[in-house]
Design a protein around this motif. Structure first.
Motif, PDB file in Angstrom:
ATOM      1  N   ALA A   1      69.660 -11.214  10.860  1.00 19.38           N
ATOM      2  CA  ALA A   1      68.927 -12.306  10.221  1.00 19.38           C
ATOM      3  C   ALA A   1      67.674 -12.689  11.008  1.00 19.38           C
ATOM      4  N   GLY A   2      67.408 -11.979  12.104  1.00 19.68           N
ATOM      5  CA  GLY A   2      66.182 -12.194  12.851  1.00 19.68           C
ATOM      6  C   GLY A   2      66.291 -13.079  14.067  1.00 19.68           C
ATOM      7  N   ALA A   3      67.481 -13.586  14.386  1.00 19.07           N
ATOM      8  CA  ALA A   3      67.634 -14.465  15.554  1.00 19.07           C
ATOM      9  C   ALA A   3      67.380 -13.696  16.846  1.00 19.07           C
ATOM     10  N   GLU A   4      66.800 -14.398  17.836  1.00 17.47           N
ATOM     11  CA  GLU A   4      66.678 -13.824  19.171  1.00 17.47           C
ATOM     12  C   GLU A   4      67.924 -14.215  19.946  1.00 17.47           C
ATOM     13  N   LEU A   5      68.708 -13.220  20.350  1.00 18.38           N
ATOM     14  CA  LEU A   5      70.038 -13.450  20.904  1.00 18.38           C
ATOM     15  C   LEU A   5      70.063 -13.375  22.425  1.00 18.38           C
ATOM     16  N   TRP A   6      70.831 -14.298  23.014  1.00 22.41           N
ATOM     17  CA  TRP A   6      71.244 -14.207  24.413  1.00 22.41           C
ATOM     18  C   TRP A   6      72.749 -13.997  24.407  1.00 22.41           C
ATOM     19  N   LEU A   7      73.193 -12.897  24.979  1.00 25.94           N
ATOM     20  CA  LEU A   7      74.587 -12.469  24.908  1.00 25.94           C
ATOM     21  C   LEU A   7      75.299 -12.747  26.222  1.00 25.94           C
ATOM     22  N   VAL A   8      76.396 -13.498  26.146  1.00 24.15           N
ATOM     23  CA  VAL A   8      77.160 -13.884  27.332  1.00 24.15           C
ATOM     24  C   VAL A   8      78.514 -13.192  27.312  1.00 24.15           C
ATOM     25  N   GLY A   9      78.913 -12.655  28.444  1.00 23.56           N
ATOM     26  CA  GLY A   9      80.218 -12.020  28.584  1.00 23.56           C
ATOM     27  C   GLY A   9      80.400 -11.573  30.020  1.00 23.56           C
ATOM     28  N   ARG A  10      81.562 -11.003  30.312  1.00 18.59           N
ATOM     29  CA  ARG A  10      81.850 -10.591  31.682  1.00 18.59           C
ATOM     30  C   ARG A  10      81.436  -9.162  31.987  1.00 18.59           C
ATOM     31  N   ASN A  11      81.319  -8.333  30.950  1.00 19.02           N
ATOM     32  CA  ASN A  11      81.134  -6.894  31.145  1.00 19.02           C
ATOM     33  C   ASN A  11      79.714  -6.487  30.749  1.00 19.02           C
ATOM     34  N   GLN A  12      78.914  -6.130  31.737  1.00 20.30           N
ATOM     35  CA  GLN A  12      77.512  -5.791  31.462  1.00 20.30           C
ATOM     36  C   GLN A  12      77.387  -4.612  30.500  1.00 20.30           C
ATOM     37  N   SER A  13      78.196  -3.568  30.692  1.00 17.31           N
ATOM     38  CA  SER A  13      78.060  -2.390  29.834  1.00 17.31           C
ATOM     39  C   SER A  13      78.409  -2.709  28.386  1.00 17.31           C
ATOM     40  N   GLU A  14      79.406  -3.571  28.173  1.00 17.27           N
ATOM     41  CA  GLU A  14      79.769  -3.941  26.803  1.00 17.27           C
ATOM     42  C   GLU A  14      78.706  -4.857  26.184  1.00 17.27           C
ATOM     43  N   LEU A  15      78.105  -5.730  26.991  1.00 15.18           N
ATOM     44  CA  LEU A  15      76.995  -6.543  26.492  1.00 15.18           C
ATOM     45  C   LEU A  15      75.819  -5.647  26.109  1.00 15.18           C
ATOM     46  N   ASP A  16      75.559  -4.632  26.921  1.00 10.91           N
ATOM     47  CA  ASP A  16      74.495  -3.678  26.601  1.00 10.91           C
ATOM     48  C   ASP A  16      74.794  -2.979  25.280  1.00 10.91           C
ATOM     49  N   ALA A  17      76.074  -2.651  25.055  1.00 13.23           N
ATOM     50  CA  ALA A  17      76.450  -1.992  23.802  1.00 13.23           C
ATOM     51  C   ALA A  17      76.202  -2.910  22.611  1.00 13.23           C
ATOM     52  N   THR A  18      76.506  -4.204  22.774  1.00 14.56           N
ATOM     53  CA  THR A  18      76.240  -5.165  21.699  1.00 14.56           C
ATOM     54  C   THR A  18      74.743  -5.264  21.433  1.00 14.56           C
ATOM     55  N   ALA A  19      73.954  -5.321  22.505  1.00 10.65           N
ATOM     56  CA  ALA A  19      72.499  -5.391  22.349  1.00 10.65           C
ATOM     57  C   ALA A  19      71.974  -4.165  21.618  1.00 10.65           C
ATOM     58  N   GLN A  20      72.540  -3.005  21.924  1.00 11.68           N
ATOM     59  CA  GLN A  20      72.130  -1.774  21.240  1.00 11.68           C
ATOM     60  C   GLN A  20      72.470  -1.840  19.755  1.00 11.68           C
ATOM     61  N   MET A  21      73.650  -2.382  19.428  1.00 14.19           N
ATOM     62  CA  MET A  21      74.042  -2.526  18.026  1.00 14.19           C
ATOM     63  C   MET A  21      73.081  -3.438  17.265  1.00 14.19           C
ATOM     64  N   ILE A  22      72.644  -4.502  17.939  1.00 12.82           N
ATOM     65  CA  ILE A  22      71.690  -5.420  17.312  1.00 12.82           C
ATOM     66  C   ILE A  22      70.383  -4.691  17.019  1.00 12.82           C
ATOM     67  N   GLY A  23      69.910  -3.919  17.987  1.00  9.39           N
ATOM     68  CA  GLY A  23      68.689  -3.151  17.786  1.00  9.39           C
ATOM     69  C   GLY A  23      68.841  -2.118  16.683  1.00  9.39           C
ATOM     70  N   ASP A  24      69.982  -1.438  16.671  1.00  5.25           N
ATOM     71  CA  ASP A  24      70.230  -0.424  15.647  1.00  5.25           C
ATOM     72  C   ASP A  24      70.282  -1.032  14.254  1.00  5.25           C
ATOM     73  N   ALA A  25      70.686  -2.321  14.173  1.00  5.10           N
ATOM     74  CA  ALA A  25      70.774  -3.004  12.884  1.00  5.10           C
ATOM     75  C   ALA A  25      69.437  -3.604  12.465  1.00  5.10           C
ATOM     76  N   GLY A  26      68.396  -3.407  13.283  1.00  2.73           N
ATOM     77  CA  GLY A  26      67.075  -3.900  12.936  1.00  2.73           C
ATOM     78  C   GLY A  26      66.735  -5.246  13.523  1.00  2.73           C
ATOM     79  N   GLY A  27      67.578  -5.758  14.416  1.00  5.50           N
ATOM     80  CA  GLY A  27      67.329  -7.062  15.006  1.00  5.50           C
ATOM     81  C   GLY A  27      66.376  -7.007  16.189  1.00  5.50           C
ATOM     82  N   PRO A  28      65.898  -8.170  16.636  1.00  8.81           N
ATOM     83  CA  PRO A  28      65.012  -8.225  17.816  1.00  8.81           C
ATOM     84  C   PRO A  28      65.769  -7.797  19.073  1.00  8.81           C
ATOM     85  N   ASP A  29      65.018  -7.447  20.097  1.00 11.04           N
ATOM     86  CA  ASP A  29      65.644  -7.100  21.368  1.00 11.04           C
ATOM     87  C   ASP A  29      66.485  -8.276  21.857  1.00 11.04           C
ATOM     88  N   ALA A  30      67.734  -8.001  22.202  1.00  8.24           N
ATOM     89  CA  ALA A  30      68.641  -9.046  22.674  1.00  8.24           C
ATOM     90  C   ALA A  30      68.647  -9.086  24.196  1.00  8.24           C
TER      91      ALA A  30
END
Length: 261
Positions: free
Chosen positions: A30-59
């Motif tokens: 929906a175009g939101a600029e996301l800040w992702l919080v969690g304990r696991n950096q690699s899994e947060l990176d994976a979420t950020a990649q999914m957002i980018g793949d879905a057409g969203g802004p860099d998270a």
């Protein structure tokens, strides 16, 4: 890209998997600029990649341990300083240890209270201060649990009862602000909550499935444990509504109910 949430900053806790990941990806669409919080950096990176793949802004990723006081409030302050509109804080992070009180662990109780309750309180207070400073509409969305409604809630359910009570209190305190508070109350959804379960607790869950005619992990399990995307859709819907309406609580669960006692 353009979208209903373009130009708005959103912080999502517990964004490394499950419900939090689904919410983050949906809001990114929906175009939101996301800040992702969690304990696991690699899994947060994976979420950020999914957002980018879905057409969203860099998270942005913000790994932290929510048992500690301070880091979440500092992140809220940082985001509010960098972005002109902190629009939403999604308090989704949580841990669940379902053992009975008399065989429970003080350390595990403390972890549930620290993450499920105290981190949420800290985040909400900081977010309200930032939203008031921005003088723009905002949302606090807190994820509870249907276990808070069980006749025998256990310590986990008690922590989620606190989530509901905090939502009620915040709504009253924010009635004169353009800041809305919504408590999402999920039933059974696919998450990582069971990662801390002991073997006997997993056996109890499997028995509960079987008592409802559902094989644990087998065909039909989706009728008792559903896709987190449904919750993500609800969160997006709430954020897209006019600020002059408040969705106080939304209970969402699969068609087959989880045990209520």
């Amino acid at each position: 890209m353009t979208g209903s949430l373009e130009g708005k900053a959103v912080i999502v806790t517990g964004a490394s998997s499950g419900i939090g990941r689904a919410i983050a990806v949906e809001l990114g669409k929906a175009g939101a600029e996301l800040w992702l919080v969690g304990r696991n950096q690699s899994e947060l990176d994976a979420t950020a990649q999914m957002i980018g793949d879905a057409g969203g802004p860099d998270a942005h990723t913000a790994p932290m341990d929510l048992r500690e006081r301070g880091p979440l409030a500092a992140l809220v302050e940082k985001v509010a300083g960098q972005h002109p509109h902190l629009f939403a804080l999604i308090n989704n992070a949580g841990v669940m240890y379902p053992e009975p009180i008399l065989s429970g662990s003080v350390d595990r109780w403390q972890a549930m209270l620290d993450i499920n309750v105290m981190a949420m309180l800290e985040g909400c207070k900081s977010a309200v201060e930032a939203m008031r400073a921005h003088a723009k509409p905002g949302h606090l969305i807190n994820v509870g649990s249907v276990q808070a409604r069980f006749e025998v809630p256990g310590v986990y359910g008690i922590s989620k009862q606190a989530v509901e009570a905090i939502g009620v209190s915040l709504r009253e305190e924010l009635e004169q602000d353009d800041i809305r508070v919504c408590t999402i109350i999920p039933g059974g959804f696919e998450t990582q909550l069971a990662r801390g379960f002991r073997q006997e607790e997993l056996a109890h869950v499997a028995s509960s499935f079987e008592s409802r005619g559902v094989a644990f992990g087998g065909d039909g399990a989706h009728r008792l444990v559903s896709d987190p995307q449904h919750i993500a859709n609800i969160v997006r819907y709430v954020l897209e509504q006019p600020i002059d309406i408040n969705f106080q609580e939304i209970l969402i669960r699969p068609p087959v109910s989880t045990k209520a006692s």
